[in-house]
Write a protein that holds these residues in place. Structure first.
Motif, PDB file in Angstrom:
ATOM      1  N   LYS A 246       0.783  -1.172   0.093  1.00  0.00           N
ATOM      2  CA  LYS A 246       0.083  -0.008   0.112  1.00  0.00           C
ATOM      3  C   LYS A 246       0.779   1.279   0.019  1.00  0.00           C
ATOM      4  O   LYS A 246       0.696   2.264  -0.637  1.00  0.00           O
ATOM      5  CB  LYS A 246      -0.967  -0.038   1.069  1.00  0.00           C
ATOM      6  CG  LYS A 246      -1.813  -0.973   1.136  1.00  0.00           C
ATOM      7  CD  LYS A 246      -2.622  -1.137   2.526  1.00  0.00           C
ATOM      8  CE  LYS A 246      -3.747  -2.267   2.599  1.00  0.00           C
ATOM      9  NZ  LYS A 246      -3.068  -3.563   2.773  1.00  0.00           N
ATOM     10  N   LEU A 247       2.264   1.291   0.918  1.00  0.00           N
ATOM     11  CA  LEU A 247       2.728   2.418   0.969  1.00  0.00           C
ATOM     12  C   LEU A 247       3.644   2.406  -0.488  1.00  0.00           C
ATOM     13  O   LEU A 247       3.686   3.738  -1.096  1.00  0.00           O
ATOM     14  CB  LEU A 247       3.771   2.280   1.905  1.00  0.00           C
ATOM     15  CG  LEU A 247       3.245   2.304   3.615  1.00  0.00           C
ATOM     16  CD1 LEU A 247       4.465   2.218   4.413  1.00  0.00           C
ATOM     17  CD2 LEU A 247       2.535   3.504   3.688  1.00  0.00           C
ATOM     18  N   LYS A 253       2.338   5.515  -7.609  1.00  0.00           N
ATOM     19  CA  LYS A 253       0.708   5.584  -8.477  1.00  0.00           C
ATOM     20  C   LYS A 253      -0.097   6.709  -7.726  1.00  0.00           C
ATOM     21  O   LYS A 253      -0.840   7.147  -8.485  1.00  0.00           O
ATOM     22  CB  LYS A 253       0.111   4.320  -8.478  1.00  0.00           C
ATOM     23  CG  LYS A 253       0.922   3.023  -9.442  1.00  0.00           C
ATOM     24  CD  LYS A 253       1.263   3.678 -10.835  1.00  0.00           C
ATOM     25  CE  LYS A 253       1.925   2.561 -11.621  1.00  0.00           C
ATOM     26  NZ  LYS A 253       2.016   3.296 -12.900  1.00  0.00           N
ATOM     27  N   GLY A 254       0.123   7.012  -6.472  1.00  0.00           N
ATOM     28  CA  GLY A 254      -0.717   7.978  -5.857  1.00  0.00           C
ATOM     29  C   GLY A 254      -1.821   7.404  -5.127  1.00  0.00           C
ATOM     30  O   GLY A 254      -2.116   6.260  -5.297  1.00  0.00           O
ATOM     31  N   LEU A 258      -4.197   3.787  -4.758  1.00  0.00           N
ATOM     32  CA  LEU A 258      -3.913   3.043  -3.309  1.00  0.00           C
ATOM     33  C   LEU A 258      -5.419   2.898  -3.102  1.00  0.00           C
ATOM     34  O   LEU A 258      -5.887   1.923  -2.381  1.00  0.00           O
ATOM     35  CB  LEU A 258      -3.342   4.132  -2.634  1.00  0.00           C
ATOM     36  CG  LEU A 258      -3.523   3.659  -0.892  1.00  0.00           C
ATOM     37  CD1 LEU A 258      -2.808   2.213  -0.745  1.00  0.00           C
ATOM     38  CD2 LEU A 258      -2.744   4.715  -0.181  1.00  0.00           C
ATOM     39  N   GLY A 259      -6.500   4.005  -3.164  1.00  0.00           N
ATOM     40  CA  GLY A 259      -7.768   3.885  -2.638  1.00  0.00           C
ATOM     41  C   GLY A 259      -8.495   2.716  -3.484  1.00  0.00           C
ATOM     42  O   GLY A 259      -9.419   1.629  -2.869  1.00  0.00           O
ATOM     43  N   ILE A 260      -8.386   2.316  -4.589  1.00  0.00           N
ATOM     44  CA  ILE A 260      -8.878   1.335  -5.541  1.00  0.00           C
ATOM     45  C   ILE A 260      -8.199  -0.073  -5.032  1.00  0.00           C
ATOM     46  O   ILE A 260      -8.898  -0.927  -4.919  1.00  0.00           O
ATOM     47  CB  ILE A 260      -8.429   1.398  -7.097  1.00  0.00           C
ATOM     48  CG1 ILE A 260      -9.391   2.675  -7.486  1.00  0.00           C
ATOM     49  CG2 ILE A 260      -9.010   0.117  -7.681  1.00  0.00           C
ATOM     50  CD1 ILE A 260      -8.885   3.125  -8.835  1.00  0.00           C
ATOM     51  N   TRP A 388       7.249  -4.541 -10.215  1.00  0.00           N
ATOM     52  CA  TRP A 388       5.986  -4.922 -11.001  1.00  0.00           C
ATOM     53  C   TRP A 388       4.940  -3.720 -10.754  1.00  0.00           C
ATOM     54  O   TRP A 388       4.177  -3.406 -11.665  1.00  0.00           O
ATOM     55  CB  TRP A 388       5.558  -6.097 -10.184  1.00  0.00           C
ATOM     56  CG  TRP A 388       6.162  -7.471 -10.789  1.00  0.00           C
ATOM     57  CD1 TRP A 388       7.090  -7.281 -11.734  1.00  0.00           C
ATOM     58  CD2 TRP A 388       6.018  -8.791 -10.346  1.00  0.00           C
ATOM     59  NE1 TRP A 388       7.446  -8.766 -11.666  1.00  0.00           N
ATOM     60  CE2 TRP A 388       6.764  -9.439 -11.163  1.00  0.00           C
ATOM     61  CE3 TRP A 388       4.915  -9.181  -9.618  1.00  0.00           C
ATOM     62  CZ2 TRP A 388       6.764 -10.845 -11.121  1.00  0.00           C
ATOM     63  CZ3 TRP A 388       4.858 -10.682  -9.431  1.00  0.00           C
ATOM     64  CH2 TRP A 388       5.795 -11.399 -10.066  1.00  0.00           C
ATOM     65  N   ILE A 389       5.007  -2.896  -9.551  1.00  0.00           N
ATOM     66  CA  ILE A 389       3.991  -1.770  -9.421  1.00  0.00           C
ATOM     67  C   ILE A 389       4.149  -0.722 -10.659  1.00  0.00           C
ATOM     68  O   ILE A 389       3.459  -0.207 -11.298  1.00  0.00           O
ATOM     69  CB  ILE A 389       4.249  -1.084  -8.125  1.00  0.00           C
ATOM     70  CG1 ILE A 389       3.649  -2.107  -7.110  1.00  0.00           C
ATOM     71  CG2 ILE A 389       3.288   0.148  -8.052  1.00  0.00           C
ATOM     72  CD1 ILE A 389       3.782  -1.589  -5.520  1.00  0.00           C
ATOM     73  N   PRO A 390       5.587  -0.266 -10.874  1.00  0.00           N
ATOM     74  CA  PRO A 390       5.680   0.659 -11.963  1.00  0.00           C
ATOM     75  C   PRO A 390       5.289   0.198 -13.398  1.00  0.00           C
ATOM     76  O   PRO A 390       4.830   0.873 -14.064  1.00  0.00           O
ATOM     77  CB  PRO A 390       7.192   1.020 -11.856  1.00  0.00           C
ATOM     78  CG  PRO A 390       7.518   0.458 -10.441  1.00  0.00           C
ATOM     79  CD  PRO A 390       6.715  -0.447 -10.362  1.00  0.00           C
ATOM     80  N   LYS A 391       5.629  -1.301 -13.219  1.00  0.00           N
ATOM     81  CA  LYS A 391       5.156  -1.614 -14.781  1.00  0.00           C
ATOM     82  C   LYS A 391       3.728  -2.147 -15.096  1.00  0.00           C
ATOM     83  O   LYS A 391       3.290  -2.092 -16.027  1.00  0.00           O
ATOM     84  CB  LYS A 391       6.180  -2.854 -15.114  1.00  0.00           C
ATOM     85  CG  LYS A 391       6.054  -3.631 -16.447  1.00  0.00           C
ATOM     86  CD  LYS A 391       7.144  -4.676 -16.570  1.00  0.00           C
ATOM     87  CE  LYS A 391       7.225  -5.256 -18.073  1.00  0.00           C
ATOM     88  NZ  LYS A 391       8.012  -6.351 -18.157  1.00  0.00           N
ATOM     89  N   TYR A 392       3.047  -2.873 -13.926  1.00  0.00           N
ATOM     90  CA  TYR A 392       1.827  -3.382 -14.010  1.00  0.00           C
ATOM     91  C   TYR A 392       0.948  -2.748 -12.934  1.00  0.00           C
ATOM     92  O   TYR A 392      -0.226  -3.126 -13.135  1.00  0.00           O
ATOM     93  CB  TYR A 392       1.922  -4.877 -13.791  1.00  0.00           C
ATOM     94  CG  TYR A 392       2.596  -5.712 -14.594  1.00  0.00           C
ATOM     95  CD1 TYR A 392       2.431  -5.909 -15.751  1.00  0.00           C
ATOM     96  CD2 TYR A 392       3.858  -6.244 -13.914  1.00  0.00           C
ATOM     97  CE1 TYR A 392       3.282  -6.544 -16.723  1.00  0.00           C
ATOM     98  CE2 TYR A 392       4.743  -6.994 -14.861  1.00  0.00           C
ATOM     99  CZ  TYR A 392       4.617  -7.212 -16.072  1.00  0.00           C
ATOM    100  OH  TYR A 392       5.344  -7.766 -16.780  1.00  0.00           O
ATOM    101  N   GLY A 393       1.278  -1.593 -12.220  1.00  0.00           N
ATOM    102  CA  GLY A 393       0.503  -0.980 -11.539  1.00  0.00           C
ATOM    103  C   GLY A 393      -0.133  -1.603 -10.451  1.00  0.00           C
ATOM    104  O   GLY A 393       0.505  -2.624  -9.714  1.00  0.00           O
ATOM    105  N   ILE A 394      -1.351  -1.687 -10.044  1.00  0.00           N
ATOM    106  CA  ILE A 394      -2.012  -2.139  -9.035  1.00  0.00           C
ATOM    107  C   ILE A 394      -1.948  -3.726  -8.902  1.00  0.00           C
ATOM    108  O   ILE A 394      -1.940  -4.502  -8.013  1.00  0.00           O
ATOM    109  CB  ILE A 394      -3.279  -1.648  -8.236  1.00  0.00           C
ATOM    110  CG1 ILE A 394      -4.173  -1.670  -9.323  1.00  0.00           C
ATOM    111  CG2 ILE A 394      -2.986  -0.274  -7.751  1.00  0.00           C
ATOM    112  CD1 ILE A 394      -5.606  -1.035  -8.973  1.00  0.00           C
TER     113      ILE A 394
END
Length: 446
Positions: A246-247, A253-254, A258-260, A388-394
């Motif tokens: 989450k952090l 991604k902002g 995070l909310g989603i 993976w977060i920068p590449k695939y997001g959540i």
């Protein structure tokens, strides 16, 4: 009430454990249902951006509150079982340790936030973080939980938790009705901890006890701190394990994403009370079997692994197919999180198995192996999230969690003295034991 028989399971034992766990499970299901309904209302009311800001303080502070507890709760329970006549000294000392820990982490929370914000602007205001940070102090009163556990009076604990959940839900719904701003939902997070503490205090006093008889003993404090540090470290690792994603999502991604993500994960993790309740119920039987009959001990562990896989797999399949419809109906603004839930829910299989195998590690005294397993899972989770977060997001965060949980659970395959249990878990996961049970029942003469 007659419990339906399950092939391969001892019917008498099955009935005993189902009945022992039944009321606990019912209470937890009721609490979960309340949380889900209110969670839907709150997330829809706040929207994804404000929901992200609401979830960030919890993820940020949880590492510090885990450290503040210093792992003393488990040792307090054990010592209360051994020395019930020392309850006032044990509870008083445990409370003082946890309260001091809660005070100490407050400046650490402030300093960490300032440093992190200097590198990358955090959307969540410091006042929100510090407000939630005070939960560490309030949770000191949760040491009363250990008192009721030591007396096997879990019904009191469940009454407090259910009452707290109902009151918390009522407050949040009231905030929605009056159109309250985000800050009031932040204060509600602190109030949740206060309601739980007040409930523990009330029921403790109502049972003829008194916190005013608690005393602090320096020798007990030294003993607790000396022996509880592995548990404290494990608690911190678990917090990292379950919240670092989450952090990192907020960082990369902002708060909107995070909310989603937090919304989807909240529903996926809502089921994690099931393995805890089942494992707690059967643990005495596992320990007795280990003492009296090693063959029965192994059979009970295998049956426990089987049960965990069957429950979690049914849940995973059901949620995977229904997630898009659930989001489209109840949370259209969060629909992009449906695929996250469909991925994250499969991590539950390894959470269920990991909880079961933890009973084996405790029974054998392999507490350090348990800590190392958690540490490895946390490390894998962090590394995968970075890539993976920068590449695939959540979705990348959800996949990282799935892989990390799987690696952590089956890490015991790499250790010779625990490898056999890992193989037993694999047999359950691959449904080999289910096939053997079904085949065995067909081969038996009718």
């Amino acid at each position: 009430m007659k419990i339906p028989s399950i092939k391969g399971f001892d019917q008498a034992a099955l009935e005993k454990y189902v009945k022992n766990t039944g009321w606990l499970m019912l209470a937890r299901v009721g609490s979960m249902a309340i949380k889900v309904v209110v969670g839907i209302a709150v997330t829809n009311y706040l929207g994804k951006d404000q929901n992200g800001i609401l979830n960030y303080p919890v993820a940020f502070v949880t590492f510090f509150t885990a450290a503040a507890a210093l792992g003393v709760d488990g040792f307090i329970t054990r010592e209360l079982l051994r020395n019930p006549e020392k309850k006032n000294e044990l509870l008083g000392t445990g409370f003082a340790i946890k309260f001091m820990g809660g005070l100490i982490v407050l400046p650490l929370i402030y300093t960490t936030y300032v440093i992190a914000n200097s590198y990358n602007r955090i959307d969540t205001p410091l006042v929100f973080i510090m407000t939630v940070g005070f939960t560490g102090l309030i949770q000191s009163f949760n040491i009363i939980d250990s008192f009721f556990q030591s007396r096997t009076q879990g019904k009191y604990i469940m009454r407090v938790q259910i009452a707290g959940n109902v009151l918390s839900a009522a407050i949040k719904l009231a905030l929605i009705i009056i159109g309250a701003g985000l800050k009031w939902f932040i204060f509600a997070l602190l109030l949740d901890a206060a309601l739980l503490a007040a409930g523990y205090l009330f029921i403790y006093q109502n049972n003829g006890e008194s916190v005013f008889r608690w005393t602090f003993k320096s020798d007990i404090a030294k003993f607790l701190l000396k022996n509880s540090w592995p548990l404290a470290f494990s608690a911190i690792l678990v917090s990292i394990y379950m919240n670092i994603d989450k952090l990192m999502i907020e960082y990369y991604k902002g708060t909107g994403e995070l909310g989603i993500y937090a919304n989807a994960v909240q529903f996926a993790e809502a089921w994690y009370f099931i393995p805890v309740a089942v494992a707690a119920s059967v643990f005495p039987a596992i320990m007795n079997a280990r003492r009296d009959n090693l063959q029965r001990y192994e059979k009970r562990m295998q049956n426990l692994y089987d049960l965990m896989v069957w429950i979690s797999m049914v849940l995973a399949i059901f949620i995977t197919f229904t997630a898009p419809y659930l989001f489209r109906i109840f949370k259209p603004e969060f629909y992009s999180g449906a695929h996250v839930l469909s991925i994250h829910i499969w991590a539950g299989i390894f959470v269920f198995l990991g909880t079961a195998s933890a009973q084996f590690l405790i029974a054998e005294g392999y507490t350090k192996l348990s800590m190392l397993r958690t540490a490895m899972g946390a490390l894998i989770n962090i590394i995968l999230n970075v890539f993976w977060i920068p590449k695939y997001g959540i979705a990348g965060a959800a996949m990282a969690t799935l892989v990390a949980y799987a690696c952590s659970t089956f890490w015991i395959l790499l250790i010779p003295k625990t490898r056999h249990q890992g193989i037993m878990m694999l047999k359950s996961l691959l449904l080999i034991t289910l096939y053997q049970k079904l085949k065995g029942s067909k081969d038996q003469p009718g």
